[in-house]
Motif scaffolding. Structure first.
Motif, PDB file in Angstrom:
ATOM      1  N   TRP A   1       0.377   4.116  -2.616  1.00  0.00           N
ATOM      2  CA  TRP A   1      -0.088   5.668  -2.430  1.00  0.00           C
ATOM      3  C   TRP A   1       1.222   6.677  -2.674  1.00  0.00           C
ATOM      4  O   TRP A   1       1.020   7.815  -2.885  1.00  0.00           O
TER       5      TRP A   1
ATOM      6  N   GLY B   1      -8.770   1.888   7.332  1.00  0.00           N
ATOM      7  CA  GLY B   1      -8.367   2.028   6.023  1.00  0.00           C
ATOM      8  C   GLY B   1      -8.855   3.335   5.380  1.00  0.00           C
ATOM      9  O   GLY B   1      -9.458   2.904   4.167  1.00  0.00           O
TER      10      GLY B   1
ATOM     11  N   TRP C   1       0.773  -1.123  -0.084  1.00  0.00           N
ATOM     12  CA  TRP C   1      -0.075   0.052  -0.034  1.00  0.00           C
ATOM     13  C   TRP C   1       0.897   1.348  -0.176  1.00  0.00           C
ATOM     14  O   TRP C   1       0.572   2.178  -0.471  1.00  0.00           O
TER      15      TRP C   1
ATOM     16  N   ALA D   1      -1.764   3.240  11.365  1.00  0.00           N
ATOM     17  CA  ALA D   1      -1.923   2.279  12.136  1.00  0.00           C
ATOM     18  C   ALA D   1      -2.198   1.065  11.081  1.00  0.00           C
ATOM     19  O   ALA D   1      -2.909   1.179  10.222  1.00  0.00           O
ATOM     20  N   ASP D   2      -1.696  -0.133  11.654  1.00  0.00           N
ATOM     21  CA  ASP D   2      -2.077  -1.286  10.884  1.00  0.00           C
ATOM     22  C   ASP D   2      -3.402  -2.138  11.591  1.00  0.00           C
ATOM     23  O   ASP D   2      -2.946  -2.467  12.809  1.00  0.00           O
ATOM     24  N   VAL D   3      -4.227  -2.361  11.019  1.00  0.00           N
ATOM     25  CA  VAL D   3      -5.578  -2.924  11.893  1.00  0.00           C
ATOM     26  C   VAL D   3      -5.301  -4.463  12.060  1.00  0.00           C
ATOM     27  O   VAL D   3      -6.081  -5.048  12.752  1.00  0.00           O
TER      28      VAL D   3
ATOM     29  N   ASP E   1      -5.065   4.218   8.717  1.00  0.00           N
ATOM     30  CA  ASP E   1      -4.711   3.817   7.549  1.00  0.00           C
ATOM     31  C   ASP E   1      -2.985   3.141   7.671  1.00  0.00           C
ATOM     32  O   ASP E   1      -2.345   3.921   8.363  1.00  0.00           O
ATOM     33  N   ILE E   2      -2.851   2.092   7.147  1.00  0.00           N
ATOM     34  CA  ILE E   2      -1.466   1.372   7.321  1.00  0.00           C
ATOM     35  C   ILE E   2      -0.359   2.417   6.266  1.00  0.00           C
ATOM     36  O   ILE E   2       0.965   1.914   6.737  1.00  0.00           O
TER      37      ILE E   2
ATOM     38  N   ARG F   1     -19.109   7.544   0.399  1.00  0.00           N
ATOM     39  CA  ARG F   1     -19.906   6.454  -0.095  1.00  0.00           C
ATOM     40  C   ARG F   1     -21.320   6.691   0.057  1.00  0.00           C
ATOM     41  O   ARG F   1     -21.721   7.323   1.222  1.00  0.00           O
TER      42      ARG F   1
ATOM     43  N   THR G   1     -14.481   0.944   4.362  1.00  0.00           N
ATOM     44  CA  THR G   1     -15.034   0.681   2.844  1.00  0.00           C
ATOM     45  C   THR G   1     -13.903   0.131   2.440  1.00  0.00           C
ATOM     46  O   THR G   1     -12.940   1.071   1.926  1.00  0.00           O
TER      47      THR G   1
HETATM   48  C1  LIG Z   1      -9.280   0.063  -1.229  1.00  0.00           C
HETATM   49  S1  LIG Z   1      -8.556   1.251  -0.274  1.00  0.00           S
HETATM   50  C2  LIG Z   1      -9.967   2.251   0.341  1.00  0.00           C
HETATM   51  C3  LIG Z   1      -9.661   3.465   0.410  1.00  0.00           C
HETATM   52  C4  LIG Z   1     -10.708   4.325   1.414  1.00  0.00           C
HETATM   53  N1  LIG Z   1     -11.579   3.790   2.256  1.00  0.00           N
HETATM   54  C5  LIG Z   1     -11.758   4.553   0.180  1.00  0.00           C
HETATM   55  O1  LIG Z   1     -13.049   4.185   0.199  1.00  0.00           O
HETATM   56  O2  LIG Z   1     -11.246   5.441  -0.584  1.00  0.00           O
HETATM   57  C6  LIG Z   1      -8.082   0.278   1.142  1.00  0.00           C
HETATM   58  C7  LIG Z   1      -7.268   1.306   2.263  1.00  0.00           C
HETATM   59  O3  LIG Z   1      -6.847   0.428   3.367  1.00  0.00           O
HETATM   60  C8  LIG Z   1      -5.706   0.651   3.554  1.00  0.00           C
HETATM   61  N2  LIG Z   1      -5.397  -0.451   4.374  1.00  0.00           N
HETATM   62  C9  LIG Z   1      -5.144  -1.831   3.918  1.00  0.00           C
HETATM   63  N3  LIG Z   1      -4.626  -2.665   4.794  1.00  0.00           N
HETATM   64  C10 LIG Z   1      -4.659  -1.991   6.140  1.00  0.00           C
HETATM   65  C11 LIG Z   1      -4.291  -2.393   7.227  1.00  0.00           C
HETATM   66  N4  LIG Z   1      -3.904  -3.617   7.667  1.00  0.00           N
HETATM   67  N5  LIG Z   1      -4.557  -1.379   8.194  1.00  0.00           N
HETATM   68  C12 LIG Z   1      -4.918  -0.163   7.981  1.00  0.00           C
HETATM   69  N6  LIG Z   1      -5.270   0.217   6.666  1.00  0.00           N
HETATM   70  C13 LIG Z   1      -4.849  -0.670   5.772  1.00  0.00           C
HETATM   71  C14 LIG Z   1      -4.800   0.900   2.401  1.00  0.00           C
HETATM   72  O4  LIG Z   1      -3.785   1.588   2.713  1.00  0.00           O
HETATM   73  C15 LIG Z   1      -6.054   1.588   1.597  1.00  0.00           C
HETATM   74  O5  LIG Z   1      -5.892   3.157   1.828  1.00  0.00           O
END
Ligand SMILES: C[S@@+](CC[C@H](N)C(=O)[O-])C[C@H]1O[C@@H](n2cnc3c(N)ncnc32)[C@H](O)[C@@H]1O
Length: 201
Positions: A19, A56, A15, A101-103, A77-78, A34, A119
């Motif tokens: 980005w 995220g 990611w 943060a990493d969830v 967000d990660i 959304r 989302t």
């Molecule tokens: C498909 S994008 C959607 C972004 C936003 N929610 C949107 O609708 O525009 C997925 C997002 O989740 C983040 N992400 C992926 N794995 C993650 C994790 N383990 N912890 C936190 N964020 C994460 C990515 O960096 C990215 O920004």
């Protein structure tokens, strides 16, 4: 343990690279929240004053909209890069905090949330890390907290998505509502979204 560490590192690197790509503008990216969020006040599950966690959050559009409408929002967000972008996009917005943060890692949170929104994040999380996600979700919620999860149907049917989320969350959360909606940018990204509303038992 080591395997999960490696999996998390791979997700983070992937990611961060995306980005950091100049002019990264994937088809799913939208400049408005959304539709299911926009109607959340009418539906009664969003109320000013609630605490919200967005998982995220990407560029922060939804999180900022919620804070502008009177909710207290923590958006994570990660990718450190996208969090910097989000902070630049929405500086000094009361009720809004962005955090890298990493969830799927152990994350200590000082509070539990009324509403948790995802989302498009969980659908990208590898199966081996989803149990960590689920444990964090339980730690960040309490009985009655609402968890709203959106997953696109690009590579799975609605029924497959339903089975996927029920197997993960049904022990701790009751599924109270499902919706299918086009994304806000349906002209570019024409896959339906499955939206699952859970309430913590
Ligand atoms: C498909 S994008 C959607 C972004 C936003 N929610 C949107 O609708 O525009 C997925 C997002 O989740 C983040 N992400 C992926 N794995 C993650 C994790 N383990 N912890 C936190 N964020 C994460 C990515 O960096 C990215 O920004």
């Amino acid at each position: 343990m080591m395997l999960n560490h490696f999996r998390r590192w791979r997700v983070q690197r992937s990611w961060e690279r995306k980005w950091r790509t100049p002019n990264y503008r994937p088809d799913w990216l939208a400049d408005t929240p959304r539709p299911f969020v926009l109607t959340g006040f009418d539906a009664g599950w969003l109320v000013p004053g609630q605490t919200v966690l967005e998982i995220g959050c990407g560029l922060g559009t939804t999180a900022a909209w919620l804070a502008q409408h009177g909710l207290e929002v923590l958006a994570v967000d990660i990718s450190s890069h996208v969090i910097e972008q989000a902070q630049k996009n929405f500086p000094n917005q009361p009720g809004l905090e962005f955090r890298c943060a990493d969830v799927c890692a152990p994350v200590t949170c000082p509070t539990v949330f009324d509403v948790i929104i995802d989302t498009g994040c969980l659908q990208h999380i590898p199966p081996g890390l989803r149990d960590c996600y689920r444990k964090n979700l339980l730690a960040w919620s309490r009985t009655g907290s609402r968890f709203v999860l959106t997953m696109h149907q690009r590579d799975r049917t609605a029924a497959e998505r339903l089975a996927e989320v029920q197997s993960l969350f049904s022990a701790g959360f009751e599924l109270v509502h499902t919706q299918e909606m086009p994304p806000p940018n349906a002209e570019k990204f024409n896959h339906l979204n499955s939206i699952f509303h859970f309430v913590r038992r």
